[in-house]
Design an enzyme around this catalytic site. Structure first.
Site, PDB file in Angstrom:
ATOM      1  CD  GLU A   1      15.364   9.262 -31.191  1.00 51.09           C
ATOM      2  OE1 GLU A   1      16.192   8.604 -30.539  1.00 51.09           O
ATOM      3  OE2 GLU A   1      15.114   9.034 -32.377  1.00 51.09           O
TER       4      GLU A   1
ATOM      5  CB  SER B   1      22.378   4.059 -38.355  1.00 51.15           C
ATOM      6  OG  SER B   1      22.956   2.821 -37.995  1.00 51.15           O
TER       7      SER B   1
ATOM      8  CG  HIS C   1      -7.656   7.250 -25.874  1.00 55.04           C
ATOM      9  ND1 HIS C   1      -7.610   7.142 -24.507  1.00 55.04           N
ATOM     10  CD2 HIS C   1      -8.796   7.925 -26.159  1.00 55.04           C
ATOM     11  CE1 HIS C   1      -8.699   7.697 -23.987  1.00 55.04           C
ATOM     12  NE2 HIS C   1      -9.419   8.190 -24.965  1.00 55.04           N
TER      13      HIS C   1
ATOM     14  CE  LYS D   1      17.653   3.066 -37.775  1.00 52.49           C
ATOM     15  NZ  LYS D   1      16.378   3.079 -37.131  1.00 52.49           N
TER      16      LYS D   1
END
Ligand code: ARG
Length: 458
Positions: A289, A276, A155, A282
């Site tokens: 992804e 970025s 979980h 970043k």
């Protein structure tokens, strides 16, 4: 003039030609088409269905066309619809009348089934090879991190301690199943359909076994209608691809999380991350992804082929031409994802200090503390209750179980002795989890050895 133009009084509308041609994507099967036609022609010649000289002319002509295509001398034509008729037209242009005999005892319906089966068999071999490469890296990383203890989750909550090796080996097993699934799909794809004709076989005395042998098929199809109407092998293939993508997406999701500032378990190699355009600080896990995202695309391919095949009447229907783009896309996507996943995963740095620190939070050793009491004669359900109370106490006092004094322990249950501290050390919690399949380094090492044997590495 169309190869099938005899029955028509008008030319096909350009609109229809542009709409229904498949050459724009099925040109990719040119090699398989030529290979299949050569085998067919050789069989026609050897059975005396066409003169041997014509068969020889056809075979030489097809080999030249192969060469022409590969050296960029051929421009495929939309009017010729698909790869099958493009190549047949090129052959007739090249060798004249003998070329017109190639299609004896054959239909495009069994031809396309043949080509696509050869094509997907080759794709499966490539994908299996790539998954195997990935599995080899996973074994290597598992072996390097047998003792790196980290939190295990259920979980998304800290649950019990495991090792990085154990976690990695979970993925190893998933990808091994993927390989087996492809082997299984391969078996059902490895069935030679030529000789089924349009749907009702053929009146010529074809030697189907000979064609199957030449094209290295394991067996031949047994029902001509099924052979031309079946695309189960495409559905299974994209299904197998979808499951690989599902596994990759789960792995990628974890890498994205682990790479986040909040977890901080891993650092991606600079060469495998992106920046970025606005935020200078970043370093983004775009590769992970994007693999996660492309999973949706492959599922889309699966939904497409399932829906295309739904409720199609016997036998061939043009709907089935839509099978190719879905399968090509699924194959391309899976291959490119595994190809980039391997170096991304291989170059990850594990932030061992941070992982160790994170072990202190979340009461990962709570189950072990309960097991300790069981060892001292307390019933498990009572022990569970005691430790539950202790965890509650610790949360309020911002402590871990191992931070409590022996007096505090004893307040909750008199069975606690000084050996509790050794017992609930994370290392010991892991070492004790020694059932087959458990995370203890000894067991994981056994699993790695079995994995090496499965891949034929030892
Ligand atoms: N281009 C077609 C396909 O991909 C080949 C088979 C065409 N057969 C036919 N009867 N129109 O399915």
């Amino acid at each position: 003039m169309k190869l099938w133009g005899g029955r028509f009084e008008k030319n096909t509308s350009q609109l229809v030609d542009a709409f229904q041609n498949s050459i724009k994507f099925d040109w990719r099967m040119y090699k398989q088409d030529i290979k299949g036609s050569i085998a067919h022609a050789r069989m026609l010649g050897s059975k005396g269905i066409i003169p041997q000289e014509d068969a020889d002319l056809i075979i030489d002509g097809l080999l030249e066309i192969l060469e022409d295509i590969e050296t960029g001398k051929v421009e495929f034509k939309e009017e010729a619809e698909d790869i099958h008729m493009n190549i047949e037209s090129l052959l007739i242009q090249k060798i004249g009348d003998a070329g017109k005999k190639l299609h004896t005892g054959r239909s495009r319906n069994d031809q396309v089934a043949l080509d696509f089966r050869i094509y997907l068999k080759e794709e499966m071999n490539e994908i299996i090879h790539l998954i195997r490469e990935l599995c080899i890296i996973l074994l290597k990383k598992a072996e390097e991190n047998l003792e790196l203890i980290m939190p295990g989750y259920t979980h998304m909550q800290k649950a019990q301690p495991i090792t990085l090796a154990h976690h990695i080996m979970a993925y190893f097993h998933m990808f091994c199943r993927d390989m087996e699934r492809f082997y299984d799909c391969y078996r059902r794809t490895d069935i030679m359909p030529l000789g089924s004709g349009a749907l009702a076989g053929t009146t010529y005395d074809l030697d189907r076994e000979m064609v199957a042998r030449e094209l290295k098929f394991e067996s031949i199809s047994q029902n001509s209608m099924d052979a031309v109407a079946d695309r189960d092998f495409v559905i299974e293939f994209i299904g197998c691809c979808s499951i690989v993508m599902m596994h990759l997406s789960r792995f990628c999701e974890e890498l994205v999380l682990w790479n986040s500032h909040e977890f901080g378990y891993i650092e991606l190699d600079d060469s495998m991350a992106t920046g970025s355009s606005i935020m200078p600080q970043k370093k983004n896990p775009d590769v992970a992804e994007l693999i996660r995202g492309k999973t949706g695309r492959v599922y889309g391919d699966l939904m497409a082929i399932l829906t295309i095949m739904k409720a199609l009447p016997m036998a061939y229907n043009k709907d089935m031409q839509e099978d190719k783009e879905a399968a090509f896309d699924a194959a391309d996507t899976v291959k490119s994802c595994i190809n980039v996943f391997i170096p991304m995963f291989d170059t990850i740095t594990y932030n061992k200090e941070r992982i160790r620190e994170k072990l202190k939070e979340g009461f990962l050793n709570a189950t072990d503390a309960a097991d300790y009491l069981v060892g001292k004669g307390v019933a498990f359900r009572d022990a569970h209750e005691v430790i539950g109370n202790m965890v509650n106490y610790c949360i309020k006092n911002r402590k871990a179980l191992e931070d409590l004094s022996l007096e505090e322990f004893k307040e909750f249950n008199s069975a606690f002795q000084p050996d509790i501290y050794e017992y609930i050390k994370m290392e010991n919690c892991v070492i004790r989890r020694n059932t087959i399949g458990g995370p203890s380094p000894e067991r994981v090492l056994e699993d790695i050895e079995k994995g090496k044997r499965f891949l034929g590495l030892i």
